[in-house]
Design an enzyme around this catalytic site. Sequence first.
Site, PDB file in Angstrom:
ATOM      1  N   ASP A  72       6.331  -2.480 -10.062  1.00  0.00           N
ATOM      2  CA  ASP A  72       5.346  -3.107  -9.738  1.00  0.00           C
ATOM      3  C   ASP A  72       4.968  -4.433 -10.305  1.00  0.00           C
ATOM      4  OD1 ASP A  72       2.780  -3.355  -8.053  1.00  0.00           O
ATOM      5  OD2 ASP A  72       3.034  -1.252  -7.598  1.00  0.00           O
ATOM      6  N   ASP A 105       5.263  -1.988   0.869  1.00  0.00           N
ATOM      7  CA  ASP A 105       4.037  -2.068   1.059  1.00  0.00           C
ATOM      8  C   ASP A 105       3.275  -3.389   0.756  1.00  0.00           C
ATOM      9  OD1 ASP A 105       4.424  -1.294  -1.671  1.00  0.00           O
ATOM     10  OD2 ASP A 105       2.361  -0.733  -1.905  1.00  0.00           O
ATOM     11  N   GLU A 106       2.144  -3.573   1.276  1.00  0.00           N
ATOM     12  CA  GLU A 106       1.315  -4.615   1.129  1.00  0.00           C
ATOM     13  C   GLU A 106       2.014  -5.964   0.363  1.00  0.00           C
ATOM     14  OE1 GLU A 106      -2.185  -2.040  -1.076  1.00  0.00           O
ATOM     15  OE2 GLU A 106      -0.675  -2.591  -2.396  1.00  0.00           O
ATOM     16  N   TYR A 131      -5.004  10.718  -2.265  1.00  0.00           N
ATOM     17  CA  TYR A 131      -5.166   9.586  -3.263  1.00  0.00           C
ATOM     18  C   TYR A 131      -5.732  10.156  -4.720  1.00  0.00           C
ATOM     19  CZ  TYR A 131      -2.240   5.842  -1.227  1.00  0.00           C
ATOM     20  OH  TYR A 131      -1.146   5.103  -0.876  1.00  0.00           O
ATOM     21  N   PHE A 132      -5.328  10.623  -5.561  1.00  0.00           N
ATOM     22  CA  PHE A 132      -5.692  11.068  -6.643  1.00  0.00           C
ATOM     23  C   PHE A 132      -6.407  10.259  -7.902  1.00  0.00           C
ATOM     24  CE2 PHE A 132      -3.804  15.718  -5.937  1.00  0.00           C
ATOM     25  CZ  PHE A 132      -4.498  15.752  -4.873  1.00  0.00           C
ATOM     26  N   ARG A 172       2.045   0.811 -13.683  1.00  0.00           N
ATOM     27  CA  ARG A 172       0.576   0.090 -13.943  1.00  0.00           C
ATOM     28  C   ARG A 172       0.298   0.793 -15.492  1.00  0.00           C
ATOM     29  NH1 ARG A 172      -0.263   0.422  -8.425  1.00  0.00           N
ATOM     30  NH2 ARG A 172      -0.462  -1.741  -7.716  1.00  0.00           N
ATOM     31  N   HIS A 182       4.833  -6.785  -4.569  1.00  0.00           N
ATOM     32  CA  HIS A 182       4.733  -6.099  -5.676  1.00  0.00           C
ATOM     33  C   HIS A 182       5.695  -6.337  -6.661  1.00  0.00           C
ATOM     34  CE1 HIS A 182       1.086  -3.532  -4.545  1.00  0.00           C
ATOM     35  NE2 HIS A 182       1.610  -3.487  -3.347  1.00  0.00           N
ATOM     36  N   TRP A 184       0.816   6.169   4.149  1.00  0.00           N
ATOM     37  CA  TRP A 184      -0.323   6.127   3.200  1.00  0.00           C
ATOM     38  C   TRP A 184      -1.541   5.748   3.980  1.00  0.00           C
ATOM     39  CZ3 TRP A 184      -2.772   1.701   1.125  1.00  0.00           C
ATOM     40  CH2 TRP A 184      -2.251   0.525   1.554  1.00  0.00           C
TER      41      TRP A 184
HETATM   42  C1  TNX Z   1      -2.459   0.937  -2.411  1.00  0.00           C
HETATM   43  S1  TNX Z   1      -0.680   2.563  -1.210  1.00  0.00           S
HETATM   44  C2  TNX Z   1      -1.353   0.713  -3.230  1.00  0.00           C
HETATM   45  C3  TNX Z   1      -0.976   0.764  -4.622  1.00  0.00           C
HETATM   46  C4  TNX Z   1      -2.503   0.832  -5.407  1.00  0.00           C
HETATM   47  C5  TNX Z   1      -3.267   1.684  -4.592  1.00  0.00           C
HETATM   48  C6  TNX Z   1      -4.520   2.007  -5.287  1.00  0.00           C
HETATM   49  C7  TNX Z   1       0.413   1.697  -1.515  1.00  0.00           C
HETATM   50  C8  TNX Z   1       1.449   1.931  -0.974  1.00  0.00           C
HETATM   51  N1  TNX Z   1      -0.270   0.558  -2.261  1.00  0.00           N
HETATM   52  O1  TNX Z   1      -0.609  -0.662  -4.867  1.00  0.00           O
HETATM   53  O2  TNX Z   1      -2.237   1.262  -6.597  1.00  0.00           O
HETATM   54  O3  TNX Z   1      -3.538   1.364  -3.263  1.00  0.00           O
HETATM   55  O4  TNX Z   1      -5.375   3.035  -4.745  1.00  0.00           O
END
Ligand code: TNX
Length: 550
Positions: free
Chosen positions: A175, A307-308, A400-401, A146, A247, A375
Amino acid sequence: MTDRYQSLVPRPVAAHSEAGTYELTRDTPLVAAPGSAAAAEVVRLLLAPLRLPLPPASSGMGLVVRIDPGVTGPEAYRLRVTGDGVELSASTVDGIRHATQTLRQLLPDAAWRSTAPPGTRWIVPCGEVTDAPALSWRGGMLDVSRHFFAKDTLLRYVDLFAMHRLNRLHLHLTDDQGWRIESRRHPRLHEVGGHRPATQAWYDRKAGRTDGTPHGGYYTLDDLAEIAAYAAERGITLVPEIDLPGHASALLAAYPELGVRQHNVSVGWGISDAVVRPVPATIRFLTEVLEELTDALPGPYVHLGGDECLLQDWVTDKETSEYMGSLGYTDPVDLFGHFLRELAGHLSSRGRRAVMWDEGYVGGGVLPDSVVTAWRGDGVARRAAAAGYGVVRCPVYPTYFDYDQSDGPDEPLSIGGPVTLPDVAAFEPVPDGWSDEERANVIGAQFQAWAEYIPDARHLDYMVFPRAAVFADVAWSGRPVDDYEARLAGHLRRLDAAGCAYRPLSGPLPWQAGGTGDRRRADGTPIARVREHLEKLSAQADVPSSLVSM
Ligand code: TNX
């Protein structure tokens, strides 16, 4: 004088001071006990900033380094300071490294400068420390996609990790917003995927407002090899991440043929729908990329992301659905699991272990030796542990900082929050309520510095410290800490000497605050809502909905 044995971070298992001091001088020999010559050289490297000659010796007093199988535990150590000298003992070089870092904390704070002001005297109070970590994976993740952080920042973070006896540096290298790894075989990855034309301004993704300034950068394979080697010398394992199959905007901007639709390197934040087409040609391409990475980096782990993912394109794309059918799957989640297992299997064949975010576990992407970075919360972490996987605890709350550190109006722009120091201190990485087997499968914990709103190294320091110092306490001891405040006050002087621009306990300095411009505070997602939402997903065994987080 404050008792330096009581301001050690992370807190040792046992530490006490005794009367008297010992001074390391230009005449102090570095004494390697039999079989300890290599360990003594590690001590020399770590104490280089003291600028002492430390002439080598094989017997006598001075700074004595002893590999001693009697100090049991792979990272355990003992440190003893008397009026006659300092003795560091451990059964491994890792233990000797920890002992050396503790010695450095016992010395004047100038020991944390790259070189000390002339005339500094290296006086150590007498006393003893016996210590060992409860968890073997004590880490932090830096998101260099990022925002790109130059190599020197990562080397400095290796030093900061070593100072806190953290031993895993996870780099989130790819990403939607940037691909940060050189590829000699597929150079468009860094040439095209490595930069974006601008970055979303403030919170204005929907408004489409950007800063109008290009952003980019990537690490050459030699850079990554250097960072890994520098980390290894300090007892830290680099864990590189290539985030797949979602991503993937930067990857697909470079090589559109690997996806279903055209994508650009993202300018704004949020979950994108860019996902690779999970067919054999894509797997082949990605294994080539992984091979370049594993050829450059000797470490045992590679993080594959997972993820996601929005899998909609896999349903509508003819080629993907045909391939899915040929494998006998009807649910794209099974294809997701298949895809990750293929890549994890490739890593296995190269002697590496795959690490995945917890969706990878839920979606069946894991192999028996895979590690799960959990997470989304306790539920999914516990299930992965119960299923026998090594679990690294990294729940959004409180690791998560990128979430801000207080509710104060001065806090600069962040993703939401807060995650405060007391929140971090109260974190229970190995929950009491879990079964012995589940608890045994928690191999560690790590903090995450996602960098959407962390534009530069100075702000990274602000977001990561001092939370990482308190986190190190928790990760080292494997449980919450209730006495961090007094120790932290002394520890901040060390961070000052190391040049770390942490957030003072009283709140941001004027130039760290958000002000009234595009770094002003926004009402980000309140942490309570994030927690509630993720815990709900985390408890679900139902995969498809949990592949999308918010
Ligand atoms: C979730 S945690 C994400 C990241 C984001 C983050 C922001 C994870 C595996 N994926 O892509 O940057 O939240 O807090």
